[in-house]
Design a protein around this motif. Structure first.
Motif, PDB file in Angstrom:
ATOM      1  N   ILE A 101       0.635  -1.502  -0.347  1.00  0.00           N
ATOM      2  CA  ILE A 101      -0.250   0.256   0.149  1.00  0.00           C
ATOM      3  C   ILE A 101       0.508   1.220   0.474  1.00  0.00           C
ATOM      4  CG2 ILE A 101      -1.462  -1.330   1.064  1.00  0.00           C
ATOM      5  CD1 ILE A 101      -1.219   0.561   4.115  1.00  0.00           C
ATOM      6  N   LYS A 102       2.307   1.112   0.208  1.00  0.00           N
ATOM      7  CA  LYS A 102       3.189   2.166   0.371  1.00  0.00           C
ATOM      8  C   LYS A 102       2.474   3.227  -0.958  1.00  0.00           C
ATOM      9  CE  LYS A 102       7.637   3.616   1.252  1.00  0.00           C
ATOM     10  NZ  LYS A 102       8.938   2.981   1.424  1.00  0.00           N
ATOM     11  N   PRO A 103       2.377   2.953  -2.205  1.00  0.00           N
ATOM     12  CA  PRO A 103       2.913   3.944  -3.628  1.00  0.00           C
ATOM     13  C   PRO A 103       1.854   4.158  -3.807  1.00  0.00           C
ATOM     14  CG  PRO A 103       3.685   1.397  -4.155  1.00  0.00           C
ATOM     15  CD  PRO A 103       3.257   1.415  -2.303  1.00  0.00           C
ATOM     16  N   MET A 104       0.332   3.898  -2.879  1.00  0.00           N
ATOM     17  CA  MET A 104      -1.158   3.652  -3.071  1.00  0.00           C
ATOM     18  C   MET A 104      -1.152   5.184  -1.720  1.00  0.00           C
ATOM     19  SD  MET A 104      -3.427   0.885  -2.382  1.00  0.00           S
ATOM     20  CE  MET A 104      -2.730  -1.081  -2.672  1.00  0.00           C
ATOM     21  N   LEU A 105      -0.017   5.284  -0.803  1.00  0.00           N
ATOM     22  CA  LEU A 105      -0.309   6.094   0.599  1.00  0.00           C
ATOM     23  C   LEU A 105       0.548   7.387  -0.157  1.00  0.00           C
ATOM     24  CD1 LEU A 105      -0.113   3.983   3.463  1.00  0.00           C
ATOM     25  CD2 LEU A 105      -2.150   5.343   2.186  1.00  0.00           C
ATOM     26  N   ALA A 106       1.493   6.631  -1.085  1.00  0.00           N
ATOM     27  CA  ALA A 106       2.530   8.411  -1.893  1.00  0.00           C
ATOM     28  C   ALA A 106       1.773   9.294  -2.366  1.00  0.00           C
ATOM     29  CB  ALA A 106       3.585   7.246  -2.284  1.00  0.00           C
ATOM     30  N   ALA A 107       1.248   8.325  -2.832  1.00  0.00           N
ATOM     31  CA  ALA A 107      -0.329   9.065  -4.517  1.00  0.00           C
ATOM     32  C   ALA A 107      -1.068  10.236  -4.155  1.00  0.00           C
ATOM     33  CB  ALA A 107      -0.375   8.244  -5.321  1.00  0.00           C
ATOM     34  N   GLY A 108      -1.150   9.576  -2.233  1.00  0.00           N
ATOM     35  CA  GLY A 108      -1.926  10.806  -1.883  1.00  0.00           C
ATOM     36  C   GLY A 108      -3.205   9.986  -1.817  1.00  0.00           C
ATOM     37  N   ASP A 109      -3.348   8.844  -2.058  1.00  0.00           N
ATOM     38  CA  ASP A 109      -4.607   8.170  -1.977  1.00  0.00           C
ATOM     39  C   ASP A 109      -5.350   7.731  -0.579  1.00  0.00           C
ATOM     40  OD1 ASP A 109      -4.831   7.682  -5.005  1.00  0.00           O
ATOM     41  OD2 ASP A 109      -3.889   5.599  -4.905  1.00  0.00           O
ATOM     42  N   THR A 110      -6.492   7.637  -0.778  1.00  0.00           N
ATOM     43  CA  THR A 110      -6.769   7.376   1.214  1.00  0.00           C
ATOM     44  C   THR A 110      -7.400   6.202   0.501  1.00  0.00           C
ATOM     45  OG1 THR A 110      -7.780   9.531   1.627  1.00  0.00           O
ATOM     46  CG2 THR A 110      -9.046   7.724   2.238  1.00  0.00           C
ATOM     47  N   VAL A 111      -6.535   5.286   1.433  1.00  0.00           N
ATOM     48  CA  VAL A 111      -6.839   3.586   1.771  1.00  0.00           C
ATOM     49  C   VAL A 111      -7.615   2.936   2.885  1.00  0.00           C
ATOM     50  CG1 VAL A 111      -5.691   1.385   1.754  1.00  0.00           C
ATOM     51  CG2 VAL A 111      -4.396   3.551   0.072  1.00  0.00           C
ATOM     52  N   THR A 112      -8.831   2.359   2.535  1.00  0.00           N
ATOM     53  CA  THR A 112      -9.433   1.950   3.923  1.00  0.00           C
ATOM     54  C   THR A 112      -9.050   0.278   4.002  1.00  0.00           C
ATOM     55  OG1 THR A 112     -11.889   4.084   3.379  1.00  0.00           O
ATOM     56  CG2 THR A 112     -12.108   1.940   5.196  1.00  0.00           C
ATOM     57  N   SER A 113      -8.939   0.044   5.091  1.00  0.00           N
ATOM     58  CA  SER A 113      -8.267  -1.535   5.227  1.00  0.00           C
ATOM     59  C   SER A 113      -9.618  -1.608   5.657  1.00  0.00           C
ATOM     60  CB  SER A 113      -7.191  -1.352   6.338  1.00  0.00           C
ATOM     61  OG  SER A 113      -6.929  -3.115   5.910  1.00  0.00           O
ATOM     62  N   TYR A 114     -10.397  -2.924   5.180  1.00  0.00           N
ATOM     63  CA  TYR A 114     -11.282  -3.689   6.073  1.00  0.00           C
ATOM     64  C   TYR A 114     -10.845  -4.749   6.777  1.00  0.00           C
ATOM     65  CZ  TYR A 114     -14.136  -1.136   3.074  1.00  0.00           C
ATOM     66  OH  TYR A 114     -14.238   0.272   2.449  1.00  0.00           O
ATOM     67  N   VAL A 115     -11.528  -5.522   7.966  1.00  0.00           N
ATOM     68  CA  VAL A 115     -11.057  -5.763   8.722  1.00  0.00           C
ATOM     69  C   VAL A 115     -11.668  -7.122   9.446  1.00  0.00           C
ATOM     70  CG1 VAL A 115      -8.937  -6.712  10.907  1.00  0.00           C
ATOM     71  CG2 VAL A 115      -8.245  -4.763   9.347  1.00  0.00           C
ATOM     72  N   ALA A 116     -11.788  -8.490   9.654  1.00  0.00           N
ATOM     73  CA  ALA A 116     -12.608  -9.432   9.774  1.00  0.00           C
ATOM     74  C   ALA A 116     -12.211 -10.189  11.349  1.00  0.00           C
ATOM     75  CB  ALA A 116     -12.276 -10.518   9.161  1.00  0.00           C
ATOM     76  N   ILE A 117     -12.693  -8.656  11.889  1.00  0.00           N
ATOM     77  CA  ILE A 117     -12.755  -9.047  13.885  1.00  0.00           C
ATOM     78  C   ILE A 117     -14.437  -9.104  14.086  1.00  0.00           C
ATOM     79  CG2 ILE A 117     -12.884  -7.620  15.908  1.00  0.00           C
ATOM     80  CD1 ILE A 117     -10.115  -6.364  15.203  1.00  0.00           C
ATOM     81  N   ARG A 118     -14.955 -10.366  14.763  1.00  0.00           N
ATOM     82  CA  ARG A 118     -16.526 -10.102  14.863  1.00  0.00           C
ATOM     83  C   ARG A 118     -16.887  -8.865  16.019  1.00  0.00           C
ATOM     84  NH1 ARG A 118     -14.840 -15.650  15.127  1.00  0.00           N
ATOM     85  NH2 ARG A 118     -15.312 -15.133  16.781  1.00  0.00           N
ATOM     86  N   ALA A 119     -18.180  -8.775  16.084  1.00  0.00           N
ATOM     87  CA  ALA A 119     -18.370  -8.460  17.037  1.00  0.00           C
ATOM     88  C   ALA A 119     -18.760  -8.886  18.659  1.00  0.00           C
ATOM     89  CB  ALA A 119     -20.407  -8.052  16.658  1.00  0.00           C
ATOM     90  N   ASP A 120     -18.155 -10.085  18.697  1.00  0.00           N
ATOM     91  CA  ASP A 120     -18.008 -11.387  20.055  1.00  0.00           C
ATOM     92  C   ASP A 120     -16.794 -11.443  19.439  1.00  0.00           C
ATOM     93  OD1 ASP A 120     -17.815 -12.518  17.437  1.00  0.00           O
ATOM     94  OD2 ASP A 120     -18.718 -14.304  18.173  1.00  0.00           O
ATOM     95  N   GLU A 121     -15.840 -10.336  19.630  1.00  0.00           N
ATOM     96  CA  GLU A 121     -14.209 -10.384  19.657  1.00  0.00           C
ATOM     97  C   GLU A 121     -13.996  -9.044  20.500  1.00  0.00           C
ATOM     98  OE1 GLU A 121     -11.926 -13.671  16.636  1.00  0.00           O
ATOM     99  OE2 GLU A 121     -13.318 -11.336  15.703  1.00  0.00           O
ATOM    100  N   GLU A 122     -14.646  -9.024  21.390  1.00  0.00           N
ATOM    101  CA  GLU A 122     -14.191  -6.959  22.066  1.00  0.00           C
ATOM    102  C   GLU A 122     -13.293  -7.046  22.616  1.00  0.00           C
ATOM    103  OE1 GLU A 122     -16.460  -9.277  23.212  1.00  0.00           O
ATOM    104  OE2 GLU A 122     -18.516  -8.198  22.897  1.00  0.00           O
ATOM    105  N   TYR A 123     -12.342  -8.672  22.484  1.00  0.00           N
ATOM    106  CA  TYR A 123     -11.030  -8.508  22.798  1.00  0.00           C
ATOM    107  C   TYR A 123      -9.752  -8.147  22.539  1.00  0.00           C
ATOM    108  CZ  TYR A 123     -11.362 -13.329  21.347  1.00  0.00           C
ATOM    109  OH  TYR A 123     -10.851 -14.149  20.691  1.00  0.00           O
ATOM    110  N   ARG A 124     -10.189  -8.537  20.767  1.00  0.00           N
ATOM    111  CA  ARG A 124      -9.432  -8.303  19.623  1.00  0.00           C
ATOM    112  C   ARG A 124      -9.632  -7.223  18.967  1.00  0.00           C
ATOM    113  NH1 ARG A 124      -9.942 -10.565  15.066  1.00  0.00           N
ATOM    114  NH2 ARG A 124      -7.665 -11.279  14.446  1.00  0.00           N
ATOM    115  N   GLU A 125      -8.075  -6.542  18.893  1.00  0.00           N
ATOM    116  CA  GLU A 125      -7.966  -5.044  17.989  1.00  0.00           C
ATOM    117  C   GLU A 125      -6.988  -5.164  16.863  1.00  0.00           C
ATOM    118  OE1 GLU A 125      -5.391  -2.374  21.163  1.00  0.00           O
ATOM    119  OE2 GLU A 125      -6.799  -2.601  22.174  1.00  0.00           O
TER     120      GLU A 125
END
Length: 279
Positions: A101-125
């Motif tokens: 993703i470094k070239p994307m950010l260097a170009a000034g793009d906004t990058v949204t990363s979607y992460v699979a942490i469930r609603a029943d995993e309050e302990y995870r970040e």
């Protein structure tokens, strides 16, 4: 400048379900899916990735690190990765993602990363962003999706779950140190060549003074002895029966028979999992 959307696939059920969920609920998004390949994945992982690509209708980018596991093992003086020193996650998973993703950010793009942490995993970040243009979203937590809902998503989509869930609780490398003892026994049964490879890595590490073995306090040469295997299997079966007996009967899910090894063992083994790998 542009808006980019990326979603990491681990080879496990949660990240696959998230890919399906995003595809179905946000069809307007042009999502780039990626998989950080350590080169030490189970064969079942690659088969599952192919099945998921078929559903998504697009390829999953394979992010191969410039230097493989063996290179980094030498760099770390032949010390095995462990829960205390997770250099495998850092060097083989996070670093390739950041380079991608470094070239994307260097170009000034906004990058949204979607992460699979469930609603029943309050302990995870999730992954912590180090750049102002990198945003992290947790759609499952936002939508209240828990473990059972993840299974529903995969079943209803036809993607299903990876075949290794027949005998293993998480994705990642064949010799992941977060595996539990029953999973090492099953690795030896299902993929004896991979077990032997792990054993050689461990032997080499111990010869170089590494304080770690793959499974805490027990080298694989001891774990694979017939009497010890019988003990591990019997112990797992007893815990499994206790777990099944204590579960409330849910008439809406009579076919819910997946063995969740983590639930059976709780915190007695494994001590968690890496953010990137196990989902």
């Amino acid at each position: 400048m542009a808006e980019k959307h990326v979603l990491g696939i681990s080879g496990g059920k949660d990240s696959a379900a998230l890919a399906v969920f995003v595809r179905q609920n946000y069809p307007e998004l042009e999502v780039e899916y990626f998989f950080t390949d350590t080169g030490k994945e189970l064969p079942e992982v690659y088969e599952f990735l192919g099945r998921l690509e078929g559903f998504l209708g697009q390829p999953i980018a394979k992010l191969n690190p410039r230097r493989d596991f063996d290179f980094w093992l030498r760099e770390y003086k032949h010390f095995l990765p462990s829960a205390q020193t997770r250099w495998c996650t850092r060097q083989l998973k996070l670093a390739p993602f950041e380079q991608w993703i470094k070239p994307m950010l260097a170009a000034g793009d906004t990058v949204t990363s979607y992460v699979a942490i469930r609603a029943d995993e309050e302990y995870r970040e999730g992954y912590t962003s180090k750049h102002e243009n990198l945003k992290v979203r947790l759609p499952f937590r936002e939508a209240g999706i828990d473990k059972k809902a993840v299974m529903d998503i995969l079943e209803s989509s036809g993607v299903g779950i990876p075949k290794y869930y027949d005998w293993r609780s998480r994705s990642g490398c064949t010799f992941c140190f977060f595996q539990q003892k029953i999973e090492w026994v099953r690795l030896k049964e299902r993929h004896p060549d991979r077990f032997e490879e792990a054993k050689q890595y461990e032997k080499n590490a111990l010869e170089h003074g590494s304080p770690f073995t793959w499974t805490q306090g027990e080298p694989l040469e001891e774990l694979e002895k017939p009497a010890r295997v019988i003990q591990i299997v019997n112990d797992f079966d007893r815990r499994k029966q206790r777990d099944l007996a204590s579960r409330p009967i849910n008439p809406l899910r009579p076919a819910d028979k997946i063995d969740d090894i983590d639930d059976i063992y709780g915190d007695d083994e494994g001590n968690g999992a890496c953010v990137v790998c196990h989902k």
